[in-house]
Structure formats: structure tokens, C-alpha cells
Design an enzyme around this catalytic site. Sequence first.
Site, PDB file in Angstrom:
ATOM      1  N   ASP A  72     -10.208   3.203   1.990  1.00  0.00           N
ATOM      2  CA  ASP A  72     -10.410   2.586   3.314  1.00  0.00           C
ATOM      3  C   ASP A  72     -11.126   3.547   4.270  1.00  0.00           C
ATOM      4  OD1 ASP A  72      -9.333   0.053   2.899  1.00  0.00           O
ATOM      5  OD2 ASP A  72      -7.302   0.669   3.436  1.00  0.00           O
ATOM      6  N   LYS A 123       0.801  -1.233   0.000  1.00  0.00           N
ATOM      7  CA  LYS A 123       0.000   0.000   0.000  1.00  0.00           C
ATOM      8  C   LYS A 123       0.836   1.287   0.000  1.00  0.00           C
ATOM      9  CE  LYS A 123      -4.261  -1.614   2.218  1.00  0.00           C
ATOM     10  NZ  LYS A 123      -5.257  -1.334   3.250  1.00  0.00           N
ATOM     11  N   TYR A 131     -12.886  -8.542  10.879  1.00  0.00           N
ATOM     12  CA  TYR A 131     -14.105  -9.260  10.470  1.00  0.00           C
ATOM     13  C   TYR A 131     -13.885 -10.774  10.459  1.00  0.00           C
ATOM     14  CZ  TYR A 131     -11.782  -8.666   5.947  1.00  0.00           C
ATOM     15  OH  TYR A 131     -10.864  -8.634   4.929  1.00  0.00           O
ATOM     16  N   VAL A 179       3.050   5.034  21.755  1.00  0.00           N
ATOM     17  CA  VAL A 179       2.340   6.316  21.782  1.00  0.00           C
ATOM     18  C   VAL A 179       2.959   7.323  20.796  1.00  0.00           C
ATOM     19  CG1 VAL A 179       3.427   7.687  23.628  1.00  0.00           C
ATOM     20  CG2 VAL A 179       0.942   7.523  23.498  1.00  0.00           C
TER      21      VAL A 179
HETATM   22  P1  NAP Z   1      -0.646  -2.196  11.007  1.00  0.00           P
HETATM   23  O1  NAP Z   1      -0.330  -1.037  10.141  1.00  0.00           O
HETATM   24  O2  NAP Z   1       0.357  -3.278  11.169  1.00  0.00           O
HETATM   25  O3  NAP Z   1      -0.999  -1.596  12.485  1.00  0.00           O
HETATM   26  C1  NAP Z   1      -1.214  -2.459  13.563  1.00  0.00           C
HETATM   27  C2  NAP Z   1      -1.708  -1.668  14.778  1.00  0.00           C
HETATM   28  O4  NAP Z   1      -2.057  -2.629  15.794  1.00  0.00           O
HETATM   29  C3  NAP Z   1      -0.651  -0.742  15.408  1.00  0.00           C
HETATM   30  O5  NAP Z   1      -1.289   0.368  16.001  1.00  0.00           O
HETATM   31  C4  NAP Z   1      -0.044  -1.651  16.495  1.00  0.00           C
HETATM   32  O6  NAP Z   1       0.528  -0.938  17.578  1.00  0.00           O
HETATM   33  C5  NAP Z   1      -1.278  -2.380  16.977  1.00  0.00           C
HETATM   34  N1  NAP Z   1      -0.951  -3.652  17.608  1.00  0.00           N
HETATM   35  C6  NAP Z   1      -0.550  -4.793  16.987  1.00  0.00           C
HETATM   36  N2  NAP Z   1      -0.357  -5.773  17.900  1.00  0.00           N
HETATM   37  C7  NAP Z   1      -0.649  -5.220  19.119  1.00  0.00           C
HETATM   38  C8  NAP Z   1      -0.671  -5.727  20.453  1.00  0.00           C
HETATM   39  N3  NAP Z   1      -0.332  -7.006  20.731  1.00  0.00           N
HETATM   40  N4  NAP Z   1      -1.036  -4.898  21.451  1.00  0.00           N
HETATM   41  C9  NAP Z   1      -1.394  -3.611  21.188  1.00  0.00           C
HETATM   42  N5  NAP Z   1      -1.397  -3.069  19.942  1.00  0.00           N
HETATM   43  C10 NAP Z   1      -1.031  -3.870  18.931  1.00  0.00           C
HETATM   44  O7  NAP Z   1      -1.977  -2.927  10.553  1.00  0.00           O
HETATM   45  P2  NAP Z   1      -3.245  -2.285   9.780  1.00  0.00           P
HETATM   46  O8  NAP Z   1      -3.050  -2.421   8.316  1.00  0.00           O
HETATM   47  O9  NAP Z   1      -3.508  -0.937  10.358  1.00  0.00           O
HETATM   48  O10 NAP Z   1      -4.423  -3.315  10.187  1.00  0.00           O
HETATM   49  C11 NAP Z   1      -4.896  -3.364  11.504  1.00  0.00           C
HETATM   50  C12 NAP Z   1      -6.154  -4.215  11.604  1.00  0.00           C
HETATM   51  O11 NAP Z   1      -7.186  -3.639  10.830  1.00  0.00           O
HETATM   52  C13 NAP Z   1      -5.986  -5.654  11.093  1.00  0.00           C
HETATM   53  O12 NAP Z   1      -6.721  -6.504  11.949  1.00  0.00           O
HETATM   54  C14 NAP Z   1      -6.626  -5.604   9.728  1.00  0.00           C
HETATM   55  O13 NAP Z   1      -7.153  -6.863   9.338  1.00  0.00           O
HETATM   56  C15 NAP Z   1      -7.749  -4.621   9.973  1.00  0.00           C
HETATM   57  N6  NAP Z   1      -8.210  -3.966   8.741  1.00  0.00           N
HETATM   58  C16 NAP Z   1      -9.505  -4.129   8.382  1.00  0.00           C
HETATM   59  C17 NAP Z   1      -9.974  -3.513   7.241  1.00  0.00           C
HETATM   60  C18 NAP Z   1     -11.417  -3.690   6.845  1.00  0.00           C
HETATM   61  O14 NAP Z   1     -11.747  -3.421   5.696  1.00  0.00           O
HETATM   62  N7  NAP Z   1     -12.275  -4.090   7.750  1.00  0.00           N
HETATM   63  C19 NAP Z   1      -9.116  -2.729   6.446  1.00  0.00           C
HETATM   64  C20 NAP Z   1      -7.792  -2.572   6.843  1.00  0.00           C
HETATM   65  C21 NAP Z   1      -7.340  -3.197   8.011  1.00  0.00           C
HETATM   66  P3  NAP Z   1       2.077  -0.465  17.533  1.00  0.00           P
HETATM   67  O15 NAP Z   1       2.086   0.778  16.713  1.00  0.00           O
HETATM   68  O16 NAP Z   1       2.413  -0.227  18.955  1.00  0.00           O
HETATM   69  O17 NAP Z   1       2.860  -1.588  16.916  1.00  0.00           O
END
Ligand code: NAP
Length: 279
Positions: A103, A67, A222, A155
Amino acid sequence: MKANLYGVIGYPIHHSMSPSMHNTAFRALGLNHHYHAFEVNPNRLGEAIKGMKALGIAGFNVTIPHKVEVMKHIDEIDEEARMIGAVNTVVRHEDRFIGYNTDGQGYLRALLNLVSSPLQQYDVLVIGAGGAARAIVTSLANHGVASLTIANRTVEKAQALAYDVSTLQPCHTMTLTEAEAALGSFHIVINTTSVGMHPHTDAVPINLAHMREGTILSDLIYNPLKTTWLQEGEQRGAVIDNGLSMFVGQGALAFEKWTGQQPNQERMSQHVIEQLGGR
Ligand code: NAP
């Protein structure tokens, strides 16, 4: 009618539900197009995009891990996608690839269906500061809410995101522990972290002990359709919303950009639920 080829690029990509969701929507509207999942190794992203242009591909989605990198290989980037720092949808205009991010807008559209008053009256807490949070926070700040707060494990990432949207709306930041204690002061709480996603389904992003009854609790996950966090929230009287509406919303916006037609989102949603086996 011209039959166009669309697709999604990611690595890995075999799990993607986008092909069947879009192909079902094409068929429902009598469109002769096709959507295919392309597994593109990160080392070959530039080559892949050149190839897609040469082959006449009419548009594509972009998913993890491309992305951000994809922005180097396309011709133009829409203002909101630039602010988010990521592209999830590419539209072809003649011989140019234009990048968008659907998104945040897809999420916003789903949220607007859920609230009974203008969003400007709601205090919103976003948990997480990764890619999905960047899209959602940017769209919320663009639209305007009563107040916007980001809480994240790291943070500093929340602070960086708050800074990036500060020209649109001032944004507070806090630790996850502070967010748990302050939970009663928010009308909408959105989990954008991956905590609680399959297979680690027992984990919750924050404790809900201080949540007010009637809070809108939204989880981007989901799979499963109802996370442990949403189940707990529901038991405490929250209005719950899972990540399906955002997934379908971002897909529908991409579909509209490509075809100029509105797909039936209810049918798309039903199709994804069936693909997930109702989980
Ligand atoms: P990402 O860029 O890797 O970000 C992950 C986030 O989760 C960061 O804020 C990270 O915190 C936090 N995190 C991960 N493990 C953690 C833990 N054990 N404890 C506390 N915080 C934790 O991922 P993303 O692309 O944003 O996706 C995040 C979620 O959204 C995924 O589940 C994805 O499937 C979902 N999503 C859904 C859609 C939809 O259409 N419904 C679209 C996009 C994403 P740190 O910064 O501290 O690492």
C-alpha cells in the site's frame, strides 16, 4: 506454461475490484493465471490460510478485516510490513507464505509521478492515522520528505504513529483544527480518512480555506473518483490526485512480486474506472 491461482481474502469481499483488475492484467500479458475473491469469515482465517497453502495458491492479497490478523498465520513478514503493522500481499516461496505491504510503496510510486522535484523538498501533511495512514507515513518516512505532519481526529493515534516511525524521520502531530489553520505551510496534503467516501459524499476531512494555490491535494478515496474535497481543492487551484493511482499501484507491485512481470498500469487504471462506471 503453469497456470497459477491467486486471490484476495476479505470479509465481505463481493465489492472488490481486484479480481477483474488482475485477471485483465494476466490476459494482457498472455499469462494463464487466475485471480479469485475469497470471502473468509474472521473466525476461520487460520483454517483458510492452511487451506490456501495445501491447495497450492501462489499468492494473495489481504483486505479488511484481515490485514493485521493474517500476520499470525504466515511464515515470514517483510521489514516494512512489520513496521506498518499490516500485510496486504502474500507471496509463496516454495512452501512458505511471505507477507508484504504494497500500500505505502504503491502510493509512493504514484506520488513520485506527480511531483516535479525530489520529495525531500516537500512539507507533507497526512490527515488520518488508521491502517492506510500507517502504510503511507511509513513509506514517506522511509523515503524522506522535508517535513512530515500527521493530523487525526483522535490525536493520540497520530502521536502513536509518529512515535513508530520516529527512527526513520521525526514527525509532528496536530489536531484537525490546527491542521486547517496551518494548511498554507504544506506542499502536499493527503487525506487517508474515509470522510467523503460513498455514500457520504458531501463530507470533507478538513476545510481548505487556508490552502495555498498549487498545493498537491491527494485523496485515497476512489469512490467517488473526485470527492467533494478534491472538487473544492481544484476550484482553489490545487493539483489533485485521487485514490485510483494508489489502488492500481499497490496491485501492480503485488502483481510484480507474484509474476516477475510489470503490468500495464494505465490499462489497469482504465479498467477500474470502467468498473466504477466513470464515477
Ligand atoms: P481505518 O484504519 O479505519 O482508519 C480510518 C481513519 O479515518 C482514522 O484516522 C479515523 O480517525 C478517520 N475517520 C473516520 N471517520 C472520521 C470522521 N467522521 N471524522 C474524522 N476522521 C474520521 O481505515 P483505513 O484502512 O486507513 O482506510 C481509510 C480510507 O482509505 C478509506 O476510505 C479506504 O477506502 C481508503 N483506502 C484506499 C486505498 C487505495 O488503494 N486507494 C487503500 C487503503 C485504504 P480516528 O482515528 O479518530 O477514528
